[in-house]
Design a protein around this motif. Structure first.
Motif, PDB file in Angstrom:
ATOM      1  N   ARG A 114       0.837  -1.214   0.000  1.00  0.00           N
ATOM      2  CA  ARG A 114       0.000   0.000   0.000  1.00  0.00           C
ATOM      3  C   ARG A 114       0.861   1.249   0.000  1.00  0.00           C
ATOM      4  O   ARG A 114       0.565   2.226  -0.700  1.00  0.00           O
ATOM      5  CB  ARG A 114      -0.925  -0.023   1.225  1.00  0.00           C
ATOM      6  CG  ARG A 114      -1.929   1.112   1.252  1.00  0.00           C
ATOM      7  CD  ARG A 114      -2.868   0.997   2.437  1.00  0.00           C
ATOM      8  NE  ARG A 114      -2.185   1.149   3.710  1.00  0.00           N
ATOM      9  CZ  ARG A 114      -1.883   2.332   4.265  1.00  0.00           C
ATOM     10  NH1 ARG A 114      -2.172   3.461   3.640  1.00  0.00           N
ATOM     11  NH2 ARG A 114      -1.276   2.382   5.438  1.00  0.00           N
ATOM     12  N   TRP A 118       1.002   4.167  -2.891  1.00  0.00           N
ATOM     13  CA  TRP A 118       0.730   5.561  -2.528  1.00  0.00           C
ATOM     14  C   TRP A 118       1.866   6.486  -2.992  1.00  0.00           C
ATOM     15  O   TRP A 118       1.639   7.532  -3.601  1.00  0.00           O
ATOM     16  CB  TRP A 118       0.538   5.643  -1.019  1.00  0.00           C
ATOM     17  CG  TRP A 118       0.556   7.026  -0.452  1.00  0.00           C
ATOM     18  CD1 TRP A 118      -0.276   8.057  -0.787  1.00  0.00           C
ATOM     19  CD2 TRP A 118       1.456   7.545   0.540  1.00  0.00           C
ATOM     20  NE1 TRP A 118       0.036   9.185  -0.057  1.00  0.00           N
ATOM     21  CE2 TRP A 118       1.097   8.895   0.766  1.00  0.00           C
ATOM     22  CE3 TRP A 118       2.502   6.984   1.272  1.00  0.00           C
ATOM     23  CZ2 TRP A 118       1.768   9.695   1.678  1.00  0.00           C
ATOM     24  CZ3 TRP A 118       3.169   7.791   2.190  1.00  0.00           C
ATOM     25  CH2 TRP A 118       2.815   9.123   2.383  1.00  0.00           C
ATOM     26  N   TYR A 134      -3.635   4.695  -6.332  1.00  0.00           N
ATOM     27  CA  TYR A 134      -4.039   4.912  -4.936  1.00  0.00           C
ATOM     28  C   TYR A 134      -4.654   6.306  -4.848  1.00  0.00           C
ATOM     29  O   TYR A 134      -4.174   7.246  -5.483  1.00  0.00           O
ATOM     30  CB  TYR A 134      -2.813   4.818  -4.014  1.00  0.00           C
ATOM     31  CG  TYR A 134      -3.141   4.734  -2.538  1.00  0.00           C
ATOM     32  CD1 TYR A 134      -3.289   3.517  -1.907  1.00  0.00           C
ATOM     33  CD2 TYR A 134      -3.294   5.888  -1.771  1.00  0.00           C
ATOM     34  CE1 TYR A 134      -3.588   3.425  -0.559  1.00  0.00           C
ATOM     35  CE2 TYR A 134      -3.592   5.819  -0.422  1.00  0.00           C
ATOM     36  CZ  TYR A 134      -3.738   4.591   0.184  1.00  0.00           C
ATOM     37  OH  TYR A 134      -4.040   4.519   1.524  1.00  0.00           O
ATOM     38  N   SER A 136      -5.896   9.260  -2.099  1.00  0.00           N
ATOM     39  CA  SER A 136      -5.885   9.753  -0.723  1.00  0.00           C
ATOM     40  C   SER A 136      -6.072  11.256  -0.749  1.00  0.00           C
ATOM     41  O   SER A 136      -6.149  11.887  -1.814  1.00  0.00           O
ATOM     42  CB  SER A 136      -4.575   9.376  -0.026  1.00  0.00           C
ATOM     43  OG  SER A 136      -3.472   9.911  -0.722  1.00  0.00           O
ATOM     44  N   PRO A 247      -1.993   8.371   4.944  1.00  0.00           N
ATOM     45  CA  PRO A 247      -1.667   6.994   4.519  1.00  0.00           C
ATOM     46  C   PRO A 247      -0.392   6.434   5.139  1.00  0.00           C
ATOM     47  O   PRO A 247      -0.216   5.210   5.156  1.00  0.00           O
ATOM     48  CB  PRO A 247      -1.511   7.138   2.995  1.00  0.00           C
ATOM     49  CG  PRO A 247      -2.162   8.425   2.633  1.00  0.00           C
ATOM     50  CD  PRO A 247      -2.000   9.322   3.817  1.00  0.00           C
TER      51      PRO A 247
END
Length: 935
Positions: A114, A118, A134, A136, A247
């Protein structure tokens, strides 16, 4: 001859009245079926298992809480729900086909993947590439055209919060972050008590992100290892929020639905060493208490902290043993049932602030509660006021609470219309309800007989839950009364026409489907939820359902599916599944099928739709069975709201409710002479009245037209007589003066005195004014008798005024032109036309009175009412809910409707408080200005 007719008339009226009495007495009789069912259930309840006696121990009758009720116990968030032995109803599992789990960072490999996704997405955006794997908040910040994503916003005393988070917070949320930072500096706990739906989760994440970017000194420097305790349903909502807003933090769930595989000791050690966030359920705190308490933590945060409102539970005791300098508690309802709950919350985050439990109960809880009832003495009221003020001053520095009305200027939420509908019981429900009230169980409770063997409080609770089953649907009650050998007809089981509240639900869903509204439906009982699900399947309504059978990892995706897919009309859920953090803004209509003893439980249900992100106006309907135990539950909710507001909002409040009695819980209240239920009569100022196009309105219109016709006839005769006298006399001016005076001051005609006889005696009273016995009865039974009487009087006065205006208009026409016989003929033709229109009204009452204008009367001006645009907009906004209410009152058996917000009265009290605070600020500014000017 007249007295014989009168006597016959009175005899017929007496016979009709006796027939009505016989019908009402038949309705009040209890059938043999309900007696047998009540006998079977009472026999089973007397054989209550000894093992369950300890589980059902409510504190007092006034504070009975549905959490202790087996049937109404909410589904456990951590374990599979117990089976409900009902007939084999069809259930739907289509929601499980399209749902994906939200993964946490329990697995270190998934966490690293992850992070790489990101970081690569951020690098791609900075280099101008469109490949994003990703999403965010910081990535969205770059997509919006901002450049420096690593910039920090520094608060006073050095808290550094990422700018991309700070800029997306509302003003009141920034105030909350500053308040949390102040508590951190003095190493004090606090209660973030913002109303539900105002973004308490985001405020906590923003504050923790600021700590992660700040060197605060101490053991961990910035953000140390922290624990967030939350209900299982919202655990993965916390995960998704952390992944979106910040994140870089590792967030893992210590739960069977998490991604971690292996021994839980390893996960706790890894999260503690990496200064991550460990999410635990309330059941997990008890399960892993030794391992969690063996380590020091920087923060422990309780989401929905009212879960520890009972200081005697295992969860409360374990949570208070954690070794941590910072304790935060998040809840939208700090006080729900009693003041002891408030003490338990503060004992966790500020131990010793409110003393011991016994001292607080004696010196604070009891005096405030006693002074809150309407029948309290003046001394009790004065004592409660001063103690409430002192308590509020004690807790205010450590509690931050904002309501939606206070921050409306920032969040701009749509309007909310919340109403309480009192639904009539069906005849079968009424029969079963009365049958159980006459059973041995209720009789032993009222007689306080202990021969049965069970504790009195346990029997009270079981009896109340049984009455609630009858109010929901008779089949839930009858299913329990059936013997094991008896077969149940599965086709007719749970039919909607046999329940008063299901009739209302049927009408609401039918109307809302046509209007394009989507609905959230909540019930305390899982059995009732199954019956509603069967109804939705039989009527081909697309729906989703969330209860204990849905795994925790799938619930957040289930909510997302409903919000995104408009094909689903209904979202079914038990009231407590999901807690306060569930966001269901895809629906704009809410039905709370049955009330809970705890007002916060029902309040959280409506807040799932009316929260930040909602774009449509929200309507909430709370369904209550009129005259039953559900009205007592609602009254208890009002008192608890009053008690909470007295401490948290305004100590200068007065209540209208008195203490409830045991006898009052086990009665079926009848409607009063005005057609109101007990609660509706207590809160008359909140009652909603719906205008009905009834036959009486048409009758009044016909009566007014007849009076106008008679007045026109009299005028025509007077004019014709004056025309004949005008032709015979010589001087027209003197005759004109006499004629005008006669028209302006007509002679009073005395009616001939008729002698009426009654029982061979002369009576001076006119025959029209004689009241029969049926009329006298109707005066006490008839709905809104006094109001209709006043309306009739006002209508007669208005008719007299209209005749006067007609005479003056005709007199004015005479001033200009001499009347001749042709004008009289015109008036007579006009009268005949009015007669024809009145006959047409008689035939079709839905049509309005229309007069054709073939023959015009001189000097008569027609006035047309024009609606302003603002009025039209208001009517359109109110049209939707008013239309629904008219249908419910007409067909669905709704007896009364109250405006819930006005009953509670919180909005007006908060408005007055804000006005007082603003006035005090202005006064302080004025004093400062004077001092400054003198210097």
């Amino acid at each position: 001859m007249v007295d014989v007719v009168i006597n016959k008339y009175l005899e017929t009226q007496l016979a009709l009245a006796k027939q009505k009495d016989l019908k009402s007495s038949k309705q009040n009789k209890v059938s043999d079926k309900s007696k047998k069912a009540a006998l079977r259930i009472s026999n089973r309840q007397h054989k209550f298992p000894k093992s369950n006696k300890d589980e059902i121990t409510p504190r007092v009758v006034a504070d009975i809480n549905s959490e202790d009720d087996d049937e109404y116990l909410p589904t456990s968030d951590d374990e599979d729900s117990t089976e409900i032995h009902l007939p084999n109803l069809q259930t739907s599992s289509r929601q499980r086909q399209t749902i994906k789990k939200i993964t946490d960072d329990g697995d270190s490999n998934l966490y690293k993947i992850r992070l790489t996704n990101w970081k690569s997405s951020i690098n791609n955006i900075k280099s101008g590439l469109s490949e994003i794997s990703y999403m965010s908040a910081d990535i969205q910040y770059l997509l919006d055209g901002n450049k420096n994503v690593d910039e920090k916003h520094e608060l006073q005393n050095g808290l550094n919060i990422p700018v991309y988070i700070w800029k997306q917070l509302y003003k009141y949320q920034r105030t909350g972050v500053k308040w949390l930072w102040e508590l951190h500096q003095i190493q004090s706990g606090g209660l973030l008590g913002d109303e539900m739906g105002l973004g308490k989760t985001v405020q906590i994440i923003a504050f923790l992100a600021g700590l992660a970017n700040t060197d605060c000194g101490g053991t961990w420097g910035g953000l140390g290892p922290s624990i967030i305790v939350a209900p299982a349903t919202v655990v993965f909502q916390w995960v998704s929020h952390f992944h979106y807003w910040y994140p870089s933090l590792r967030v893992a769930a210590l739960h069977q639905a998490g991604s971690f595989c292996g021994n839980h000791h390893k996960l706790i050690r890894e999260l503690h060493d990496s200064h991550g966030i460990l999410l635990v359920t309330y059941a997990g705190v008890v399960k892993y208490a030794k391992d969690l308490q063996a380590r020091h933590w920087n923060y422990i945060i309780l989401d929905e902290g009212h879960k520890i409102r009972n200081p005697d539970t295992q969860v409360s005791k374990h949570v208070k043993k954690f070794q941590t300098p910072h304790k935060l508690l998040i809840t939208g309802s700090p006080m729900q049932n009693s003041l002891q709950e408030l003490w338990s919350l503060f004992d966790f985050m500020r131990p010793g602030l409110l003393g011991t439990n016994n001292a607080f109960t004696e010196h604070f809880a009891i005096p405030i509660t006693q002074g809150g009832y309407a029948n309290s003495t003046q001394m009790q009221e004065a004592t409660a006021l001063e103690i409430a003020k002192a308590l509020k001053n004690l807790i205010t520095p450590y509690m931050l609470r904002r309501t939606k009305e206070e921050v409306q200027q920032y969040i701009h939420l749509p309007e909310k219309n919340e109403q309480v509908l009192f639904c009539a019981l069906t005849q079968e429900q009424r029969d079963l309800y009365m049958g159980y009230l006459l059973s041995g169980t209720v009789r032993s409770i009222l007689d306080r007989d202990s021969k049965v063997g069970d504790p009195l409080r346990a029997r009270i609770l079981v009896a109340l839950s049984t009455l609630r089953k009858i109010c929901n649907h008779p089949d839930i009650y009858l299913h329990e009364a059936h013997e094991d050998t008896e077969e149940i007809d599965e086709k007719s089981f749970g039919h909607w026409k046999r329940s008063g509240k299901m009739n209302v639900v049927h009408s609401l869903l039918k109307i809302w489907q046509k209007q394009g509204h989507r609905t959230l439906m909540f019930s305390q009982s899982r059995a009732m939820l199954c019956i509603i699900e069967q109804y939705l399947q039989n009527h081909d309504y697309k729906y989703l359902k969330m209860d204990g059978t849905v795994s925790v990892g799938q619930r957040q995706s289930l909510i997302k599916t409903f919000n995104d897919n408009t094909e689903y009309l209904v979202f079914l859920s038990t009231t407590r599944v999901g807690g306060l953090g569930v966001n269901l803004t895809g629906a704009d209509r809410v039905i709370i099928y049955d009330p809970d003893w705890n007002p916060a439980t029902d309040n959280q249900a409506k807040e799932r739709a009316w929260r930040i992100g909602q774009e449509k106006n929200v309507t909430v309907y709370r369904l209550l069975s009129a005259g039953t135990i559900e009205e007592k539950i609602y009254q208890r909710q009002i008192f608890k709201n009053f008690l909470s507001n007295k401490i948290l909002v305004d100590p200068n409040q007065r209540n209208v409710l008195t203490t409830s009695t045991l006898q009052g819980l086990f009665t079926l209240e009848e409607l009063n002479c005005e057609g109101d239920t007990e609660t509706a009569s207590l809160f008359k100022h909140t009652k909603i009245t719906v205008k009905k196009k009834s036959k009486e309105k048409d009758k009044s219109n016909l009566a007014s037209t007849k009076k106008k016709i008679d007045a026109m006839k009299k005028l025509a005769k007077q004019i014709s007589n004056k025309i004949t006298t005008l032709s015979n006399n010589k001087d027209p001016r003197e005759l004109y003066k006499k004629k005008r005076d006669a028209l302006l001051n007509p002679p009073i005609e005395e009616e001939p005195h008729n002698k009426n006889t009654l029982n061979d005696k002369i009576v001076e009273e006119p025959f029209e004014n004689v009241l029969s016995e049926l009329d006298i009865i109707n005066q006490h039974v008839k709905k809104d008798y006094e109001e209709k009487l006043l309306k009739d009087i006002m209508s007669t006065e208005s008719n007299v005024e209209t005749t006067d205006t007609i005479t003056t208009n005709v007199a004015d026409t005479q001033n200009k032109n001499d009347l001749d016989r042709n004008s009289c003929e015109a008036i007579e033709t006009k009268l005949s036309m009015i007669k024809s229109t009145s006959i047409s009204i008689n035939k079709s009452r839905k049509r309005k009175l229309e007069i054709t204008t073939d023959h015009c009367i001189e000097n008569l001006v027609s006035v047309k009412k024009v609606k302003h645009k603002t009025e039209e907009k208001c009517e359109k906004s109110l049209n939707d809910d008013n239309y629904v209410l008219t249908k419910l009152f007409a067909k669905a058996g709704v007896k009364n409707a109250l405006q819930h917000d006005v009953v509670v009265g919180l909005a007006e009290k908060e408005k007055r408080l804000r006005m007082q605070e603003e006035a005090m600020l202005k006064a302080k500014k004025a004093v400062r200005a004077i001092k400054f000017s003198s210097k």
